[in-house]
Enzyme design. Structure first.
Site, mmCIF file in Angstrom:
data_model
loop_
_atom_site.group_PDB
_atom_site.id
_atom_site.type_symbol
_atom_site.label_atom_id
_atom_site.label_comp_id
_atom_site.label_asym_id
_atom_site.label_seq_id
_atom_site.Cartn_x
_atom_site.Cartn_y
_atom_site.Cartn_z
ATOM 1 N N ALA A 302 60.512 28.695 13.420
ATOM 2 C CA ALA A 302 61.645 28.360 14.282
ATOM 3 C C ALA A 302 62.352 27.091 13.831
ATOM 4 O O ALA A 302 63.560 26.937 14.046
ATOM 5 C CB ALA A 302 61.158 28.201 15.721
ATOM 6 N N HIS A 380 62.146 35.333 10.735
ATOM 7 C CA HIS A 380 61.351 34.272 11.362
ATOM 8 C C HIS A 380 60.866 34.691 12.737
ATOM 9 O O HIS A 380 61.343 35.653 13.343
ATOM 10 C CB HIS A 380 62.171 32.980 11.475
ATOM 11 N N CYS A 381 59.885 33.961 13.232
ATOM 12 C CA CYS A 381 59.466 34.009 14.634
ATOM 13 C C CYS A 381 59.217 32.557 15.022
ATOM 14 O O CYS A 381 60.011 31.693 14.625
ATOM 15 C CB CYS A 381 58.241 34.904 14.838
ATOM 16 N N ALA A 382 58.154 32.242 15.741
ATOM 17 C CA ALA A 382 57.894 30.849 16.078
ATOM 18 C C ALA A 382 57.288 30.098 14.895
ATOM 19 O O ALA A 382 57.733 29.003 14.549
ATOM 20 C CB ALA A 382 56.960 30.760 17.289
ATOM 21 N N GLY A 384 56.298 32.004 11.840
ATOM 22 C CA GLY A 384 56.440 32.772 10.604
ATOM 23 C C GLY A 384 55.116 33.276 10.074
ATOM 24 O O GLY A 384 54.939 33.414 8.861
#
Length: 440
Positions: A302, A380-382, A384
């Site tokens: 993130a 991406h996420c929080a 990765g």
């Protein structure tokens, strides 16, 4: 910091105590009662066996205190998990680092690491000058479970004896799933002890074989595990000897021949069991906020998603957010409206019961479209590590015709990833479905 409690050399063996009942493998409830009975204080680090320490993130991140203790090796059972920043680069050359990306949840199969972690501990402590710290986030569940398994495998303690030994020096609390896995190990070891001619070959300590999971964990010379830095160096040499990153596309038939599988043909390939796949995810490379894991395909967290200057520097044209939504990483298309970026959001949650599979093909299609326009895609996420990594693996399997094992090896060469147990199972089902399609 609370002082480390040392393990005295003349400490009585709990197995000799008349208060210990060892008539069989205790139930999970019985084990939990014993664990709750511990009255020793919880320190940041405790010595529970000569030269063997268990601790939490505070001690793991305190390099000055580690030097005072004389720690030479670190085994992190929560590698890449939230708050854990340790890796081979963090500790430098004076401390050898090993990492396991384990989740502290009952569904996670930690048993796949019992023998390999026990062998690592055993080989390390054979050197009288070595001192090993095993830790996770709190030093209560993941790391404690691995130490219990070590005492059972290498010191022939029953599970009950190992638990009584540990709680003399540190309160521990393996989750109910780990306790059940330790019970199964106890039953297995008890059965082996009953065999008059010793353990059969297929029950011996795990050693390097031709399977892909052990190929990732083992040195060809017979060492059970490699340090993260050694794995990285070997991977870099392997990649350089074959091709640079720009030549990876369009070479899936070559990748298949060196996937490390026992079978050399796609017709014989079957997705490995979950325990084998989890072994493939042992730490191999150091991760940054963002890493290029495939030509023009970046995987990250993130922090990078919100850093517009970094995205411009990387030349990102497409962003896939696997943690979209009000309660996740709430950027959205409007966040990038002043940039020439196409946005696609998936409101996924990093939970083992979340069904990520409906997004496999839409996400793969978005990534493929971005790469086909000579663009650069950022997924991406929080952190990765789990959600975003799962979608990148699915893309490589669907669009690049990789097996799940090949996709894991490809991404892990550039970034540490750890899809949760549920996502890994869903990728395994995708792997099975794609193999069936290709055999028609």
């Amino acid at each position: 910091m609370a002082a480390a409690r040392s393990q005295p050399e003349d400490d009585p063996d709990p197995s000799n105590s008349s208060t210990i009942r060892d008539s069989g493998t205790p139930s999970v409830l019985e084990l939990e009662d014993i664990l709750e009975s511990s009255r020793v204080p919880l320190n940041h680090v405790d010595e529970v066996w000569p030269n063997l320490y268990i601790g939490d993130l505070v001690i793991a991140h305190d390099r000055k205190q580690l030097r005072r203790l004389g720690i030479t090796h670190v085994l992190n059972a929560a590698h890449s998990k939230w708050g854990s920043k340790g890796d081979a680069i963090f500790y430098g050359r004076k401390i050898k680092y090993f990492g396991i990306t384990a989740d502290d949840c009952p569904e996670f199969d930690l048993s796949s690491y019992f023998y390999t972690a026990a062998e690592l501990i055993h080989q390390t402590l054979r050197n009288p000058d070595a001192k090993l710290l095993v830790h996770c986030i709190l030093g209560l569940s993941r790391s404690a479970s691995l130490l219990l398994a070590y005492l059972m495998i290498y010191h022939e303690r029953s599970l009950l004896q190992a638990v009584h030994r540990m709680v003399l020096f540190r309160p521990i609390s393996p989750n109910c799933g780990f306790l059940e896995q330790l019970r199964n190990l106890d039953i297995e070891l008890n059965e082996k002890k009953k065999q008059p001619q010793g353990w059969p070959v297929d029950c011996q300590m795990i050693s390097p074989t031709d399977t892909v999971s052990h190929a990732l964990l083992s040195e060809p010379t017979g060492k059970a595990l490699s340090t993260a830095s050694e794995l990285v160096n070997r991977e870099e040499q392997d990649i350089n000897s074959r091709s640079n990153i720009g030549s990876m596309e369009g070479s899936s038939h070559r990748r298949r021949s060196r996937s490390g599988l026992q079978s050399g043909t796609e017709d014989d390939y079957e997705p490995p069991p979950m325990s084998e796949l989890q072994k493939c995810l042992w730490t191999r490379a150091s991760s940054s906020h963002v890493d290029q894991v495939w030509p023009n395909l970046h995987l990250g967290d993130a922090w990078t998603a919100r850093d517009k200057l970094m995205l411009q520097h990387l030349g990102i044209t497409h962003v896939l957010n696997a943690a979209d939504g009000k309660f996740n990483i709430n950027t959205g298309a409007t966040y990038y409206k002043d940039m020439n970026i196409q946005y696609y959001g998936i409101e996924a949650f990093d939970a083992t019961d979340f069904n990520m599979s409906p997004f496999f093909y839409p996400a793969a299609k978005f990534i493929r479209a971005g790469l086909n326009t000579v663009g650069k895609v950022f997924v991406h996420c929080a952190m990765g590590i789990s959600r975003a990594a799962t979608l990148v693996l699915a893309f490589l399997m669907i669009c690049e015709k990789m097996t799940l094992v090949e996709a894991i090896k490809t991404v892990s060469a550039h970034r540490n990833i750890s899809p949760n147990y549920g996502f890994l199972g869903q990728l395994r089902e995708l792997d099975r479905a794609l193999i069936r399609e290709r055999r028609r």
